[in-house]
Design a protein around this motif. Structure first.
Motif, mmCIF file in Angstrom:
data_model
loop_
_atom_site.group_PDB
_atom_site.id
_atom_site.type_symbol
_atom_site.label_atom_id
_atom_site.label_comp_id
_atom_site.label_asym_id
_atom_site.label_seq_id
_atom_site.Cartn_x
_atom_site.Cartn_y
_atom_site.Cartn_z
ATOM 1 N N ASN A 145 -2.344 2.250 -2.754
ATOM 2 C CA ASN A 145 -1.282 2.926 -2.078
ATOM 3 C C ASN A 145 -0.046 1.986 -2.214
ATOM 4 O O ASN A 145 -0.006 0.704 -2.568
ATOM 5 C CB ASN A 145 -1.725 3.114 -0.756
ATOM 6 N N THR A 166 8.168 6.729 1.675
ATOM 7 C CA THR A 166 6.717 7.109 1.195
ATOM 8 C C THR A 166 6.240 7.735 2.667
ATOM 9 O O THR A 166 4.676 7.994 2.541
ATOM 10 C CB THR A 166 6.070 5.893 0.704
ATOM 11 N N GLU A 167 6.851 7.921 3.688
ATOM 12 C CA GLU A 167 6.080 8.340 4.616
ATOM 13 C C GLU A 167 7.047 9.297 5.613
ATOM 14 O O GLU A 167 8.237 8.938 5.858
ATOM 15 C CB GLU A 167 5.508 7.067 5.627
ATOM 16 N N SER A 224 4.349 10.070 -2.407
ATOM 17 C CA SER A 224 3.355 9.419 -1.679
ATOM 18 C C SER A 224 3.066 8.105 -1.828
ATOM 19 O O SER A 224 3.589 7.627 -2.573
ATOM 20 C CB SER A 224 1.861 10.337 -1.943
ATOM 21 N N LYS A 225 2.103 7.521 -0.908
ATOM 22 C CA LYS A 225 1.796 6.166 -0.807
ATOM 23 C C LYS A 225 0.892 5.848 -2.073
ATOM 24 O O LYS A 225 0.753 4.495 -2.728
ATOM 25 C CB LYS A 225 0.800 5.826 0.392
ATOM 26 N N GLU A 232 0.792 8.376 -8.228
ATOM 27 C CA GLU A 232 1.612 9.546 -8.576
ATOM 28 C C GLU A 232 3.057 8.851 -8.818
ATOM 29 O O GLU A 232 3.529 8.061 -7.873
ATOM 30 C CB GLU A 232 1.587 10.216 -7.094
ATOM 31 N N HIS A 240 7.736 16.876 -3.320
ATOM 32 C CA HIS A 240 8.238 16.542 -2.084
ATOM 33 C C HIS A 240 9.720 16.932 -1.912
ATOM 34 O O HIS A 240 10.223 16.923 -0.913
ATOM 35 C CB HIS A 240 7.898 15.243 -1.918
#
Length: 813
Positions: free
Chosen positions: A316, A353-354, A361-362, A366, A381
């Motif tokens: 991550n 990322t959050e 994403s973490k 990706e 996103h």
């Protein structure tokens, strides 16, 4: 068709004039059909400091009746009582022909929340407000650069300026600077969006009206309740303090600031919760209620800024809650300083990322979305993040607050998603590789500097446009938001922020430029012979909060001529401003690329240029060799050629700056300038062409975002041999120094600070120059290159080939 660059350099030093208004056409066709045949839109680029028209030099005055007649709507208006003494020999300054721009200082304005009154006098001007939002999810070295820049910034701020601090990584930390006894921090989770009510509740500021919470009596100077909050202490004295009161506290916090320490496993990104932090700042209100046991707010009393210890699983990214952090900041300002000019200055070190505003994403598997992903709607996103920042923009605009973003990272940080919030609030944006890079350090310092280097940052501006009845306003492209003031002057066709004649500008500075698009819509009466007014009038009324705190109104009224475009093209040609036209088209196509799917900017530019040359060129049909352009159009094909090759078609950062900078600066973005330094002649402009490279010449390229000093091969060899250090070669030392002095003048006068690149011919960094030059000599024509010059390894067409095709297509029957 290539114009001599030295001739362009000899133009007027101040093309914007005293009004800071430049039009694409300074003579306008009377009909909509003729306006469409002009190809380039009827538009004005205005720089605010920057019918309800104000007095201006074009008004007709009846001195006996003390009445003035508006040239825009022909209404009759009485002069105010203090103008009773006016006469033909005692004319007010607004009627002087040279005073087409007048600025008024407003007195007696009501004070903003938290602003004290002077004893026996008018209210004190509101202080400037700066709320810093710092990303701690960076390495130790980067954080040290941030601390260093922050200390310099605080030292430059006036003592009465209010400052606040929010830091974020995996979580958001809001620092209560007013609690000086020990460090006091409010912590917010960055995993989800926080509503305004939740923010107030967690801060212990939402007790009023809640069931189960008794109303506490307010006693001035009374004791603290629960040992935590004074009952009558406003939020502005808890989280936003004058520099003189919190400089030591802020310095201590910066000293103790550490990188976000939540472990980032191999293959992970850091976690940022930017969005949550911004929401919190919007809703902060004076603390008037006790904080009872069980309150969900998390207080780290007695703890300095400590490392973030939440674990990050293998594979991550580190966690950043950027959106949460910005939400907290916006909420705080919304409660503490509503309607008063304030800036949120966000220092970002990576992508969110959050939580809200997340762009990736973490999971490191990706990749961060690319420009092609956005074109294909393949960024999962993107739409959700844009929706979040659109809501944040509306909140900030309603409060009159600005969002500035300083992003320093090798990775993307999500400016494409944040663009709506930055542009609509009139915020500044700077993108650099590191917080230690001169681009960030110099630009960050410029915000707080005074004197000649000051950006003259103003707040809470509004712009209203009044114009002749035959003119309609289509809209504006630039850093503003529509106030939805509809009326008879609104055109049916909308461009940018349209369907209004008034706009909000939360932030503006000395270089802010807006592009206003107009439409010609003649009435039946104005089209009749004998009723035609030969002049058209446009008035721009800008009200804003000056950097010193006073409210001011700036009124600019311009007058231009109507012409019959079907029979009199000479006057149209004489009134054409090719620099303004190039910038307007660049801003227009950048808007169309964002609004229209599969829009081909290059093809649209080519067709527009062909139509323009066919309409206003001088030629014999089907004879390309006879083609020529008026001097007012001579540079326009060059501008379009370089615009086609520029980075503005793909990068959100460059588009934002193109849409807000002055015409002069925007032209430098589109077509860089090139100056030659040599022993044979004084510094002089040369063609932006690879043929300008010579072994015994130094070139200085100004591409706005970068300034390149390029040494020819022979010059570089002499320098490496140290000839400049020998007394008999002082002329060579002066030659080496001259471009550096010129480069520093450019850098000091520009925001964002450009990147300085010093390179040699055939060196690796020579690409910064070669990428901007016309490829008249390529690897296919290397045998024709003179000794000491250079070639460009590309298959792109040269400007000469471009012009040949343009001439052939423009003269076709």
């Amino acid at each position: 068709m290539a114009a001599d660059p030295s001739a362009a350099a000899a133009a007027a030093p101040d093309p914007d004039g005293p009004d800071a208004v430049r039009l694409t056409w300074n003579a306008w066709p009377r009909s909509k059909v003729e306006a469409s045949r002009c190809v380039v839109p009827l538009a004005a680029a205005i720089s605010p400091p920057p019918c309800s028209a104000l007095l201006n030099p074009f008004a007709r005055v009846d001195f006996a009746a003390k009445i003035w007649i508006c040239p825009l709507c022909f209404s009759r208006n009485h002069f105010p009582p203090h103008y009773a003494a006016i006469s033909e020999s005692n004319v007010p300054a607004e009627l002087f022909p040279q005073c087409s721009t007048v600025e008024y200082l407003l007195a007696g304005a009501a004070p903003a929340a938290g602003v004290p009154l002077h004893q026996g006098g008018p209210p004190a001007p509101p202080p400037p407000v700066f709320l810093f939002v710092i990303d701690t999810c960076v390495i130790e070295e980067e954080l040290e650069y941030v601390k260093m820049s922050m200390r310099k910034a605080v030292a430059l701020l006036p003592e009465h300026a209010l400052v606040g601090l929010v830091t974020f990584g995996t979580q958001v930390h809001l620092h209560e600077l007013g609690f000086s006894d020990l460090s006091k921090i409010y912590v917010f989770r960055g995993t989800k969006e926080i509503s305004k009510e939740q923010i107030l509740d967690q801060l212990g500021l939402a007790g009023a009206g809640r069931p189960g919470f008794p109303k506490m009596p307010q006693q001035p100077g009374g004791p603290q309740i629960n040992g935590m909050h004074p009952p009558a202490t406003a939020g502005v004295t808890r989280f936003l303090l004058p520099v003189s009161d919190c400089e030591c506290t802020l310095s201590t916090l910066l000293d103790e600031l550490q990188p976000d320490q939540w472990p980032v496993e191999t293959g992970n990104r850091a976690i940022r919760c930017t969005g949550v932090a911004l929401s919190l700042l919007d809703e902060l209100q004076p603390d008037q209620w006790p904080v009872e046991t069980g309150n969900r707010a998390i207080r780290c009393t007695g703890v300095a800024l400590s490392p973030d210890q939440w674990p990050v699983e293998t594979g991550n990214r580190a966690i950043r809650c950027t959106g949460v952090a910005l939400s907290v900041a916006a909420g705080l300002l919304g409660a503490c300083m509503p309607g008063t000019g304030a800036r949120i200055i966000a220092l970002l070190g990576g992508p969110c990322t959050e939580g809200p505003g997340m762009i990736v994403s973490k999971d490191l598997s990706e990749p961060v979305r690319s420009h092609k992903d956005l074109d294909k709607d393949a960024a999962p996103h993107f739409q959700k993040a844009v929706k979040f920042y659109d809501g944040l923009a509306k909140q900030l605009v309603s409060q009159g607050h600005v969002l500035d973003v300083f992003a320093s990272a090798l990775d993307q940080v999500g400016l494409a998603e944040m663009k709506v919030a930055i542009e609509r609030t009139g915020g500044l944006v700077v993108l650099s590789e590191s917080f230690g890079h001169s681009v960030f350090k110099d630009s960050f310092k410029r915000i707080f500097e005074g004197g000649e280097q000051s950006l003259d940052l103003s707040f809470n501006g509004t712009l209203e446009i009044n114009c002749s009845k035959d003119i309609k306003v289509q809209g504006i492209i630039g850093p503003c938001t529509s106030l939805e003031k509809k009326g008879a002057l609104c055109a049916d066709t909308v461009v940018g922020q349209g369907n209004t004649t008034a706009w909000k500008m939360c932030g503006l500075d000395r270089n802010t430029s807006l592009t206003v698009f107009f439409d010609v819509s003649p009435s039946e009466r104005s089209s009749q012979p004998g009723h035609q007014n030969p002049d058209l009038y446009i008035q721009f009324v800008t009200s804003y909060q000056h950097p010193e705190g006073q409210m001011r109104i700036r009124v600019t009224t311009i007058c231009r001529k109507w012409v019959d475009g079907s029979t009199n093209t000479e006057e149209l040609v004489e009134g054409f401003d090719q620099e303004t036209a190039a910038v307007v088209l660049a801003r227009y196509i950048s808007l169309k690329m964002e609004m229209e799917e599969e829009f081909d900017a290059t093809r649209w530019l080519d067709r527009s240029l062909i139509r323009l040359c066919s309409r206003f060129g001088d030629y014999r049909k089907d004879d390309p060799s006879s083609f020529s352009l008026h001097s007012n159009f001579s540079l326009f094909p060059q501008f379009m050629f370089n615009l086609r090759r520029s980075q503005f078609v793909q990068t959100a950062y460059f588009r934002m700056l193109l849409n807000r900078e002055s015409i002069t600066n925007s032209v430098a973005m589109i077509q860089p300038s090139l100056i030659s330094f040599s022993f044979d002649s004084p510094p002089s402009p040369v063609f932006l062409d690879v043929a300008s490279i010579a072994a015994d010449r130094i070139l200085l390229l100004d591409a706005y975002f970068s300034v390149v000093i390029f040494h020819g091969m022979t010059i570089a060899q002499w320098r490496n041999m140290g000839y400049q250090n020998q007394p008999e070669h002082q002329q060579f030392a002066q030659l080496l120094q001259a471009p550096h002095e010129e480069a520093q003048i450019i850098i000091k006068g520009r925001f964002p600070a450009p990147r300085l690149v010093v390179c040699d011919q055939h060196g690796s960094q020579a690409r910064f120059l070669l990428a901007k030059l016309n490829p008249s000599a390529t690897y296919n024509s290397a045998h024709d290159v003179p000794p000491g010059s250079d070639i460009i390894f590309t298959d792109d067409v040269s400007f000469q080939v471009f012009c040949e095709h343009l001439q052939r297509l423009a003269v076709q029957s």
